[in-house]
Design an enzyme around this catalytic site. Structure first.
Site, PDB file in Angstrom:
ATOM      1  N   ASN A 163      34.184  44.555  42.484  1.00  0.00           N
ATOM      2  CA  ASN A 163      35.135  44.747  43.624  1.00  0.00           C
ATOM      3  C   ASN A 163      34.104  45.966  44.372  1.00  0.00           C
ATOM      4  O   ASN A 163      34.626  46.075  45.627  1.00  0.00           O
ATOM      5  CB  ASN A 163      36.531  45.599  43.275  1.00  0.00           C
ATOM      6  CG  ASN A 163      36.432  46.796  42.730  1.00  0.00           C
ATOM      7  OD1 ASN A 163      35.555  47.057  42.012  1.00  0.00           O
ATOM      8  ND2 ASN A 163      37.421  47.122  43.157  1.00  0.00           N
ATOM      9  N   GLU A 259      33.504  54.454  33.773  1.00  0.00           N
ATOM     10  CA  GLU A 259      34.896  54.646  34.686  1.00  0.00           C
ATOM     11  C   GLU A 259      35.405  53.209  34.774  1.00  0.00           C
ATOM     12  O   GLU A 259      35.052  52.400  35.247  1.00  0.00           O
ATOM     13  CB  GLU A 259      34.025  54.118  36.043  1.00  0.00           C
ATOM     14  CG  GLU A 259      33.202  55.874  36.522  1.00  0.00           C
ATOM     15  CD  GLU A 259      34.426  57.212  36.441  1.00  0.00           C
ATOM     16  OE1 GLU A 259      35.461  56.634  36.079  1.00  0.00           O
ATOM     17  OE2 GLU A 259      33.562  58.116  36.503  1.00  0.00           O
ATOM     18  N   CYS A 293      40.131  50.117  41.413  1.00  0.00           N
ATOM     19  CA  CYS A 293      40.613  50.768  40.196  1.00  0.00           C
ATOM     20  C   CYS A 293      42.046  51.793  40.407  1.00  0.00           C
ATOM     21  O   CYS A 293      42.604  52.476  39.228  1.00  0.00           O
ATOM     22  CB  CYS A 293      39.420  51.026  39.317  1.00  0.00           C
ATOM     23  SG  CYS A 293      38.594  52.780  40.546  1.00  0.00           S
TER      24      CYS A 293
HETATM   25  P1  NAP Z   1      34.706  43.789  34.422  1.00  0.00           P
HETATM   26  O1  NAP Z   1      35.158  41.942  33.970  1.00  0.00           O
HETATM   27  O2  NAP Z   1      34.811  44.877  33.122  1.00  0.00           O
HETATM   28  O3  NAP Z   1      33.065  43.315  34.745  1.00  0.00           O
HETATM   29  C1  NAP Z   1      32.037  44.948  35.021  1.00  0.00           C
HETATM   30  C2  NAP Z   1      30.839  44.219  34.878  1.00  0.00           C
HETATM   31  O4  NAP Z   1      30.799  44.491  33.170  1.00  0.00           O
HETATM   32  C3  NAP Z   1      30.464  43.596  35.397  1.00  0.00           C
HETATM   33  O5  NAP Z   1      28.645  43.409  35.885  1.00  0.00           O
HETATM   34  C4  NAP Z   1      30.696  41.978  33.725  1.00  0.00           C
HETATM   35  O6  NAP Z   1      28.910  40.927  34.454  1.00  0.00           O
HETATM   36  C5  NAP Z   1      30.282  42.790  32.993  1.00  0.00           C
HETATM   37  N1  NAP Z   1      30.455  42.733  31.620  1.00  0.00           N
HETATM   38  C6  NAP Z   1      30.915  41.730  30.938  1.00  0.00           C
HETATM   39  N2  NAP Z   1      31.045  41.922  30.151  1.00  0.00           N
HETATM   40  C7  NAP Z   1      30.192  42.195  29.430  1.00  0.00           C
HETATM   41  C8  NAP Z   1      29.347  43.034  28.097  1.00  0.00           C
HETATM   42  N3  NAP Z   1      30.008  42.968  27.016  1.00  0.00           N
HETATM   43  N4  NAP Z   1      28.511  43.538  28.974  1.00  0.00           N
HETATM   44  C9  NAP Z   1      28.419  44.817  29.495  1.00  0.00           C
HETATM   45  N5  NAP Z   1      28.836  43.785  30.695  1.00  0.00           N
HETATM   46  C10 NAP Z   1      29.501  42.914  30.835  1.00  0.00           C
HETATM   47  O7  NAP Z   1      35.301  44.225  35.164  1.00  0.00           O
HETATM   48  P2  NAP Z   1      35.074  44.110  36.767  1.00  0.00           P
HETATM   49  O8  NAP Z   1      36.433  41.856  37.255  1.00  0.00           O
HETATM   50  O9  NAP Z   1      34.159  43.416  37.526  1.00  0.00           O
HETATM   51  O10 NAP Z   1      36.823  44.695  37.399  1.00  0.00           O
HETATM   52  C11 NAP Z   1      37.606  44.592  37.337  1.00  0.00           C
HETATM   53  C12 NAP Z   1      38.026  46.140  36.518  1.00  0.00           C
HETATM   54  O11 NAP Z   1      36.947  47.248  36.280  1.00  0.00           O
HETATM   55  C13 NAP Z   1      39.287  46.877  36.356  1.00  0.00           C
HETATM   56  O12 NAP Z   1      39.766  47.122  35.305  1.00  0.00           O
HETATM   57  C14 NAP Z   1      39.020  47.456  37.206  1.00  0.00           C
HETATM   58  O13 NAP Z   1      40.318  49.142  36.889  1.00  0.00           O
HETATM   59  C15 NAP Z   1      38.289  48.411  36.725  1.00  0.00           C
HETATM   60  N6  NAP Z   1      37.231  49.543  37.975  1.00  0.00           N
HETATM   61  C16 NAP Z   1      37.399  50.342  37.532  1.00  0.00           C
HETATM   62  C17 NAP Z   1      36.478  51.325  38.257  1.00  0.00           C
HETATM   63  C18 NAP Z   1      36.053  52.288  38.436  1.00  0.00           C
HETATM   64  O14 NAP Z   1      35.267  52.897  39.225  1.00  0.00           O
HETATM   65  N7  NAP Z   1      37.336  53.000  37.502  1.00  0.00           N
HETATM   66  C19 NAP Z   1      36.179  51.080  39.706  1.00  0.00           C
HETATM   67  C20 NAP Z   1      36.473  49.495  39.727  1.00  0.00           C
HETATM   68  C21 NAP Z   1      36.736  48.361  38.719  1.00  0.00           C
HETATM   69  P3  NAP Z   1      30.495  39.432  34.576  1.00  0.00           P
HETATM   70  O15 NAP Z   1      30.516  40.318  36.399  1.00  0.00           O
HETATM   71  O16 NAP Z   1      28.636  38.851  34.644  1.00  0.00           O
HETATM   72  O17 NAP Z   1      30.941  38.997  33.605  1.00  0.00           O
HETATM   73  O1  G3P Z   2      38.057  50.064  42.383  1.00  0.00           O
HETATM   74  C1  G3P Z   2      36.647  50.998  42.482  1.00  0.00           C
HETATM   75  C2  G3P Z   2      36.947  52.428  42.418  1.00  0.00           C
HETATM   76  O2  G3P Z   2      35.770  53.250  42.561  1.00  0.00           O
HETATM   77  C3  G3P Z   2      38.162  53.351  43.559  1.00  0.00           C
HETATM   78  O3  G3P Z   2      36.958  53.535  44.925  1.00  0.00           O
HETATM   79  O4  G3P Z   2      37.214  54.184  46.815  1.00  0.00           O
HETATM   80  O5  G3P Z   2      38.670  52.535  46.680  1.00  0.00           O
HETATM   81  O6  G3P Z   2      39.430  54.438  45.363  1.00  0.00           O
HETATM   82  P1  G3P Z   2      38.508  54.262  46.172  1.00  0.00           P
END
Ligand code: NAP
Ligand code: G3P
Length: 484
Positions: A163, A259, A293
């Site tokens: 995202n 995160e 997130c």
């Molecule tokens: P995701 O499916 O967990 O993927 C995140 C990253 O991890 C991607 O680059 C993914 O690669 C990689 N990945 C997948 N499997 C892995 C493994 N086994 N080892 C190492 N890396 C691996 O998350 P997303 O769908 O991209 O993002 C959505 C989620 O992220 C939501 O739960 C959201 O809440 C969370 N998020 C949190 C924050 C925060 O700042 N707290 C910010 C943004 C998003 P691939 O794309 O190749 O699978």
């Molecule tokens: O999901 C991405 C997280 O880092 C949120 O960023 O700036 O949109 O609250 P922001």
């Protein structure tokens, strides 16, 4: 100008030791637009067997990079930020195509990231240490002086989510680089092309070969190899709680900055400014179609003001435009059909268990209309699960204590908002909420990027945010002078 390198269906290459390379296996992953399914481009599907070279060359490059004076490292970052701004329209165009982020948010992600990189460059110059005298401790004379400095950890493995493939990449890469580390960056597959443009920006800014290597490939294929590799000295990960916990199980002694997911609550008290609350909740819940997130993912409103809040909130949801990112629609297609399926399942479960549909529950492929659900109860999945889509549940509570309890019962602890006109209530309730950050009279959000960004429980570990990230990507080193 990058314009020449971005054409429909282009094969993009990885950055390895200063060269743009395809996978030796000759395999490619195709990236399709979530909006219309058209081919955006192709990226190398690097195999674990090849991934080691991305780490080995980073280790070698870091040895020289760390000897470059900080002000010169910072200058490279400033140049990168300027180039990023120069390319903002091209890169925003890639974001729109690759992750269906609307035009305004795509441009904002790029300009925000340029600001982040500039700020990081300057913050990196202000990393300081301290000196301690033995004489302060009982039984010792002034015969020992400990000089403590911060040194880079070595090679940082950076992994970003779909995202924010530019901002949540730079939020790791920039602090790591200015501190003297090398970076191996694994972008989200759906977001890789955007991330490779960012890599090109750092290259053009003069980053030495190998200091930044970018490796594309499915996380499920190469993630474990990278996360468990002994040449990785620290892992900075942003993504789902499921993957974050998996990485933590592999990391061993590696320091982690995680995160992860969230289920941010907006607590609306009886004395809240309901117009302000409605505006912030609408923006917080539905920007980038809820794929943040820190999105507001549940409202906990005192029963006595719930109807009045809805009177103000519902029109804001109903007037949201739905459509293509290129047309700057408020609500754009979700990242995948699977993501839309998940959101639809949460909506269906809630309605089936008695929630009242106020708006939405309409879908066209992976385009989900903004959905507002009233009278959501704790037996419904949407009260607890992270939709990562444009659905907002309203839970009516009888007391503030009930709102605090429900907030804290979540497995997540990223942020929460408290809407009240009483500052004492704000601080008293904020102190009770088991989250990383409490927003008072504002939507939950990470920015500005120099603020500490903290997740607890299933929302993460460590503190992101420019200075905090630099600290996480360095370690203390002491030299003790012994006087005789
Ligand atoms: P995701 O499916 O967990 O993927 C995140 C990253 O991890 C991607 O680059 C993914 O690669 C990689 N990945 C997948 N499997 C892995 C493994 N086994 N080892 C190492 N890396 C691996 O998350 P997303 O769908 O991209 O993002 C959505 C989620 O992220 C939501 O739960 C959201 O809440 C969370 N998020 C949190 C924050 C925060 O700042 N707290 C910010 C943004 C998003 P691939 O794309 O190749 O699978
Ligand atoms: O999901 C991405 C997280 O880092 C949120 O960023 O700036 O949109 O609250 P922001």
């Amino acid at each position: 100008m990058f314009r020449c390198i971005f054409s429909e269906g282009q094969k993009y290459k990885n950055l390895l030791n200063g060269r743009w390379v395809a996978s030796r296996s000759g395999t490619w992953d195709q990236i399709f637009s979530p909006t219309d399914g058209s081919l955006v481009g192709e990226i190398p599907a690097v195999s674990p067997e090849e991934a080691g070279e991305f780490l080995e060359t980073a280790v070698q490059a870091q040895k020289a990079w760390t000897t470059i004076p900080t002000n010169e490292r910072a200058e490279v970052l400033h140049k990168a930020a300027d180039i990023l701004l120069r390319e903002k329209d091209v890169i925003a165009g890639v974001l729109m195509r690759e992750i269906a982020k609307n035009r305004k948010s795509s441009l904002s992600e790029v300009t925000r990231t340029a600001d982040l990189i500039h700020f990081t460059a300057e913050e990196g110059k202000r990393v300081t240490g301290e000196s301690l005298s033995s004489g302060a401790f009982p039984g010792f004379h002034e015969t020992k002086l400990s000089i403590v400095n911060r040194v880079p950890v070595g090679v940082v493995l950076a992994i970003a989510p779909f995202n924010y493939p530019i901002n949540l990449a730079a939020s790791k890469i920039a602090p790591a680089l200015v501190a003297g580390n090398a970076v191996v960056f694994k972008p989200p597959t759906q977001g890789s092309i955007s991330a490779l443009y960012l890599a090109r920006v750092f290259c053009e800014a003069g980053l030495p070969a190998g200091v930044l290597n970018v490796i594309t490939g499915q996380g499920r294929m190469i993630g474990d190899f990278l996360a468990s590799h002994p040449l990785v000295n620290m892992i900075a990960f942003t993504g789902s709680s499921k993957i974050g916990k998996h990485i933590a199980s592999l990391a061993g002694m590696k320091p982690l900055l995680l995160e992860l997911g969230g289920k941010d609550a907006a607590l609306v008290l009886e004395d809240a400014d309901l117009s302000l609350a409605a505006q912030h909740i609408a923006a917080g819940a539905f920007s980038f179609s809820g794929q943040r997130c820190t999105a507001v993912k549940r409202i906990l409103v005192l029963e006595s003001v719930a109807d009045k809040l809805i009177e103000k909130l519902l029109p804001l949801v109903q007037k949201m435009t739905v459509g293509r990112p290129e047309d700057d629609a408020d609500i754009t297609p979700l990242i995948s059909n699977e993501a839309a399926d998940f959101v639809q399942a949460l909506i269906g479960d809630a309605i089936q268990k008695g929630a009242k549909l106020l708006a939405g529950n309409k879908r066209e492929k992976n385009l989900v209309y903004p959905t507002l659900l009233d009278r959501v109860t704790v037996d419904m999945r949407v009260a607890w699960e992270e939709p990562f889509g444009p659905v907002l549940p309203i839970l009516r509570v009888k007391t503030v204590e009930e709102a605090v309890r429900i907030t804290n019962e979540s497995e997540y602890g990223l942020q929460a908002s408290v809407f009240t006109e009483n500052v004492d209530s704000a601080f008293r309730i904020g102190a009770q909420l088991d989250v990383g950050t409490v927003q008072v009279n504002g939507k939950t959000e990470r920015g500005p990027d120099h603020f500490p960004f903290i997740g607890v429980k299933s929302s993460g570990m460590g503190t992101q945010g420019i200075r905090y990230s630099i600290e996480a990507m360095t370690r203390s080193k002491a030299i003790v002078l012994n006087f005789h």
